[in-house]
Design an enzyme around this catalytic site. Structure first.
Site, PDB file in Angstrom:
ATOM      1  N   TYR A 179      -6.547   8.230  -6.294  1.00  0.00           N
ATOM      2  CA  TYR A 179      -6.449   7.411  -5.138  1.00  0.00           C
ATOM      3  C   TYR A 179      -6.689   8.310  -4.251  1.00  0.00           C
ATOM      4  O   TYR A 179      -6.321   9.603  -3.995  1.00  0.00           O
ATOM      5  CB  TYR A 179      -5.230   6.688  -5.150  1.00  0.00           C
ATOM      6  CG  TYR A 179      -5.399   5.337  -4.009  1.00  0.00           C
ATOM      7  CD1 TYR A 179      -4.169   5.297  -3.031  1.00  0.00           C
ATOM      8  CD2 TYR A 179      -6.139   4.603  -4.394  1.00  0.00           C
ATOM      9  CE1 TYR A 179      -4.431   4.466  -2.068  1.00  0.00           C
ATOM     10  CE2 TYR A 179      -6.347   3.527  -3.246  1.00  0.00           C
ATOM     11  CZ  TYR A 179      -5.266   3.427  -2.299  1.00  0.00           C
ATOM     12  OH  TYR A 179      -5.415   2.514  -1.304  1.00  0.00           O
ATOM     13  N   ARG A 238      -2.885   1.046  -2.220  1.00  0.00           N
ATOM     14  CA  ARG A 238      -2.910   0.347  -3.244  1.00  0.00           C
ATOM     15  C   ARG A 238      -2.505   1.106  -4.534  1.00  0.00           C
ATOM     16  O   ARG A 238      -2.502   0.327  -5.632  1.00  0.00           O
ATOM     17  CB  ARG A 238      -4.162  -0.296  -3.458  1.00  0.00           C
ATOM     18  CG  ARG A 238      -4.822  -1.215  -2.423  1.00  0.00           C
ATOM     19  CD  ARG A 238      -6.265  -1.753  -2.592  1.00  0.00           C
ATOM     20  NE  ARG A 238      -6.762  -2.562  -1.202  1.00  0.00           N
ATOM     21  CZ  ARG A 238      -6.522  -3.600  -0.980  1.00  0.00           C
ATOM     22  NH1 ARG A 238      -6.024  -4.569  -2.207  1.00  0.00           N
ATOM     23  NH2 ARG A 238      -6.970  -4.525  -0.056  1.00  0.00           N
ATOM     24  N   TRP A 260      -4.345  -2.463  10.527  1.00  0.00           N
ATOM     25  CA  TRP A 260      -5.547  -1.643  10.833  1.00  0.00           C
ATOM     26  C   TRP A 260      -5.701  -1.614  12.377  1.00  0.00           C
ATOM     27  O   TRP A 260      -6.646  -1.036  12.935  1.00  0.00           O
ATOM     28  CB  TRP A 260      -6.736  -2.027  10.205  1.00  0.00           C
ATOM     29  CG  TRP A 260      -6.465  -1.339   8.672  1.00  0.00           C
ATOM     30  CD1 TRP A 260      -6.681  -2.293   7.768  1.00  0.00           C
ATOM     31  CD2 TRP A 260      -6.571  -0.265   8.308  1.00  0.00           C
ATOM     32  NE1 TRP A 260      -6.367  -1.756   6.684  1.00  0.00           N
ATOM     33  CE2 TRP A 260      -6.287  -0.299   6.794  1.00  0.00           C
ATOM     34  CE3 TRP A 260      -6.704   1.032   8.875  1.00  0.00           C
ATOM     35  CZ2 TRP A 260      -6.291   0.866   6.148  1.00  0.00           C
ATOM     36  CZ3 TRP A 260      -6.417   2.147   7.908  1.00  0.00           C
ATOM     37  CH2 TRP A 260      -6.434   1.941   6.575  1.00  0.00           C
TER      38      TRP A 260
END
Lengths: 211, 206
Positions: free
Chosen positions: B8, B14, B108
């Protein structure tokens, strides 16, 4: 045999309950397919675990979340995969479809038809095309005709529901021209006797308003 | 013990749920974190061009964050005691999947004023109603945990969501009306393996 009651909206006639209906139908399991009108929803919503549907009632206990319900039914009725690893692979494919369902909701709910057409084109090019190529590669690698192991799992039903019963119906098969293995898989699932029986019954019984 | 390598970016994102599950269960693994600039070279080797991916014993790959988390939970005693409990845990994890989805837009947003506005809206419209239901479920279950009598990955998923950087920064009031969940999250955070990992993990923006 447990008593299953699957609750969902009348419209869309497939929506987030369809995968569970396909699993139950393929496994030959009877279930109560409850479809309620949107005007009934305010009364039903407070008694669901999280204010959402689909929900599955199993002998009086309630399960929520579409993929959780589907996975539970798949496991109970021989469609989940033969061991822990196969079950995980099936989960992975089902989660792919869950992401794709969420992604297509964006163009699907766009009201402006010109903008919507553009959004769908972008979606097919930027989201669907790469995914189809990746799945085709995995299918070739697995080399059994199925996504997981050498038998049908709920992963294959999930891909059929999305790619055949939804995208192909909406856009035709052109997007599958470079994916013969995926095309062969969804055609095969489409023609499974129990799946065919279900979709014919569904289409002749429930009017289509929006998917 | 199988050899695990978790691929990742160097953020929580996630992959954090899988990391927390592995640490909680005391299972060693390679926590392979890469920078954005390295992604183009790694992407073609990932089954669906995405991460996180769990590589097992050097040759089998599993994609999809919740699939990885569920698989690890099942392998290491954090999934629930029977089919029904496992499904309950799945259900709660799916709720967190949905909450993470809705939290994306505020996360975001770069303008801090707009971000707080978006966060408050998501909190009021989605998180608070959800917490009302969670409090009911926790009270009914009665063990302090979401599922059955002990810790499952469902509890860890709630812990992870309610301790994300944005939640930590903007969400000090979010659990005010959810005392049972607040207690559960503190409980999870105090598990020695989780506490140790959280104190020593890389500090990242997401």
């Amino acid at each position: 045999m447990p008593v299953y009651k699957l609750h969902y909206f009348k419209n869309p006639r497939r929506g987030r309950a369809e995968l569970s209906r396909l699993i139950l139908s393929q496994a030959g399991i009877e279930f109560e397919d409850i479809r309620f009108a949107h005007c009934e929803w305010p009364a039903i919503k407070p008694i669901t675990p999280f204010g959402q549907v689909p929900i599955l009632e199993v002998d009086g206990q309630v399960l929520a979340q579409s993929n959780t319900i589907a996975r539970y039914l798949a496991k109970r009725h021989g469609l989940a995969g033969k061991d822990d690893w196969e079950q995980a692979l099936a989960d992975m494919y089902a989660e792919n479809i869950h992401d794709l369902l969420n992604a297509v909701a964006v163009p699907f709910t766009e009201k402006n038809p010109v903008k919507q057409k553009e959004m769908y084109q972008k979606f097919m090019r930027d989201v669907i095309a790469p995914h189809v190529a990746a799945v085709e590669k995995q299918l070739k690698k697995n080399n059994t005709g199925f996504l997981v192991g050498n038998e049908l799992t709920w992963a294959d039903l999930a891909y059929y529901a999305y790619f055949s019963d939804f995208l192909e119906v909406k856009f035709g098969s052109a997007f599958l021209k470079n994916a013969p293995h995926l095309k062969a898989l969804i055609d095969r699932v489409k023609d499974l006797p129990n799946v065919k029986k279900w979709t014919e019954f569904r289409d002749s019984t429930y009017p289509e308003e929006n998917e | 013990m199988p050899g695990y390598k978790l691929y990742y970016f160097n953020v929580r994102g996630r992959a954090e749920l899988a990391r927390l599950i592995l640490h909680c269960a005391g299972v060693p693994f390679e926590d392979f974190r890469f920078e954005g600039k390295d992604w183009p070279a790694i992407k073609p080797n990932m089954p669906f061009g995405q991460v996180p991916v769990l590589e097992v014993d050097g040759d089998k790959m599993l994609a999809q964050s919740y699939t990885i988390a569920r698989y690890l939970a099942r392998q290491h005693g954090l999934a629930g005691q029977n089919d029904w409990e496992q499904s309950q845990a799945d259900m709660y994890a799916d709720c967190i999947y949905d909450l993470h989805g809705i939290m994306r837009t505020p996360t975001w947003e770069t303008d801090p004023v707009k971000q707080k506005e978006l966060f408050d809206k998501v909190n009021e419209e989605t998180i608070q109603p959800h917490l009302e239901k969670i409090e009911q479920h926790l009270t009914k279950n009665g063990s302090g945990y979401l599922v059955g009598q002990g810790l499952t990955w469902a509890d860890i998923a709630y812990y992870a969501f309610f301790t994300t950087p944005i939640m930590t920064r903007l969400g000090s009031e979010v659990l005010t009306k959810a005392p049972h969940l607040k207690k559960l999250i503190e409980l999870v955070g105090n598990y020695p393996n989780i506490k140790k990992y959280v104190e020593t993990r890389p500090v990242t923006s997401a």
